[in-house]
Scaffold this motif. Structure first.
Motif, PDB file in Angstrom:
ATOM      1  N   HIS A   1      45.808  42.280  49.432  1.00 40.42           N
ATOM      2  CA  HIS A   1      46.353  41.341  48.467  1.00 40.42           C
ATOM      3  C   HIS A   1      45.291  40.298  48.142  1.00 40.42           C
ATOM      4  CE1 HIS A   1      50.227  43.104  49.486  1.00 40.42           C
ATOM      5  NE2 HIS A   1      49.901  42.938  50.756  1.00 40.42           N
TER       6      HIS A   1
ATOM      7  N   ASN B   1      44.337  34.656  46.245  1.00 39.84           N
ATOM      8  CA  ASN B   1      44.918  33.655  45.355  1.00 39.84           C
ATOM      9  C   ASN B   1      46.402  33.913  45.075  1.00 39.84           C
ATOM     10  OD1 ASN B   1      44.974  35.765  43.548  1.00 39.84           O
ATOM     11  ND2 ASN B   1      43.461  34.913  42.151  1.00 39.84           N
TER      12      ASN B   1
ATOM     13  N   ASN C   1      47.742  36.494  43.541  1.00 41.91           N
ATOM     14  CA  ASN C   1      47.978  37.298  42.342  1.00 41.91           C
ATOM     15  C   ASN C   1      48.410  38.701  42.754  1.00 41.91           C
ATOM     16  OD1 ASN C   1      47.861  38.819  40.019  1.00 41.91           O
ATOM     17  ND2 ASN C   1      45.948  37.936  39.301  1.00 41.91           N
ATOM     18  N   THR C   2      49.706  38.990  42.648  1.00 45.01           N
ATOM     19  CA  THR C   2      50.235  40.281  43.102  1.00 45.01           C
ATOM     20  C   THR C   2      49.785  41.444  42.229  1.00 45.01           C
ATOM     21  OG1 THR C   2      52.287  39.899  41.882  1.00 45.01           O
ATOM     22  CG2 THR C   2      52.250  39.251  44.209  1.00 45.01           C
ATOM     23  N   THR C   3      49.269  41.172  41.037  1.00 46.88           N
ATOM     24  CA  THR C   3      48.766  42.270  40.208  1.00 46.88           C
ATOM     25  C   THR C   3      47.461  42.823  40.768  1.00 46.88           C
ATOM     26  OG1 THR C   3      47.558  40.829  38.702  1.00 46.88           O
ATOM     27  CG2 THR C   3      49.843  41.329  38.138  1.00 46.88           C
ATOM     28  N   LEU C   4      46.854  42.092  41.709  1.00 46.76           N
ATOM     29  CA  LEU C   4      45.613  42.558  42.329  1.00 46.76           C
ATOM     30  C   LEU C   4      45.848  43.243  43.680  1.00 46.76           C
ATOM     31  CD1 LEU C   4      43.238  39.560  41.523  1.00 46.76           C
ATOM     32  CD2 LEU C   4      43.412  41.762  40.356  1.00 46.76           C
TER      33      LEU C   4
END
Length: 127
Positions: A26, A29, A31-34
């Motif tokens: 994960h 930062n 950012n769950t899209t990453l």
């Protein structure tokens, strides 16, 4: 299969790295899209220290205590797309080799890498 290194908080169970249900990376930062399949690692302690001091690792504060270095054996993930391919690899851990607290030797390595990056911030070489 190779040997790799990562840092993580000391309160996290290293054995979880062997559970496929936990083998995701994960972004620091939030950012769950990453989120990516695989565990984020570096191939050497030197690369790990450089990654941490480069600023690319986000706000990890391993100097504050409560962190461990996990050495593990793992299989690489073909066609993996880590966020920072210069330092980071994504792997599927197969065995924990060692777990050691971040100690003086690694902190000295971090200092060495910090000094290296500080040299790029200097204007002395711009003349």
């Amino acid at each position: 299969m190779g040997t790799y290194f990562r840092v993580q908080t000391a309160d996290r169970n290293p054995a979880d790295l062997l559970d496929p249900g936990y083998q995701f990376s994960h972004a620091y930062n939030g950012n769950t899209t990453l989120t990516r399949e695989g565990v984020s690692v570096c191939t050497t302690l030197e690369e790990l220290a450089e990654y941490l001091e480069s600023g690319l690792a986000g706000a990890l504060t391993v100097r504050d205590g409560g962190w461990v270095i996990v050495e593990l054996e793992a299989d690489e993930i073909p066609d993996a797309h880590p966020v920072d391919a210069e330092y980071e690899q994504l792997v599927r851990p197969t065995a924990i080799v060692s777990v050691t607290p971040v100690g003086d030797d690694f902190l000295a390595l971090l200092d060495e890498k910090a000094d290296f990056f500080a040299g790029f911030a200097s204007n002395d070489w711009d003349d």
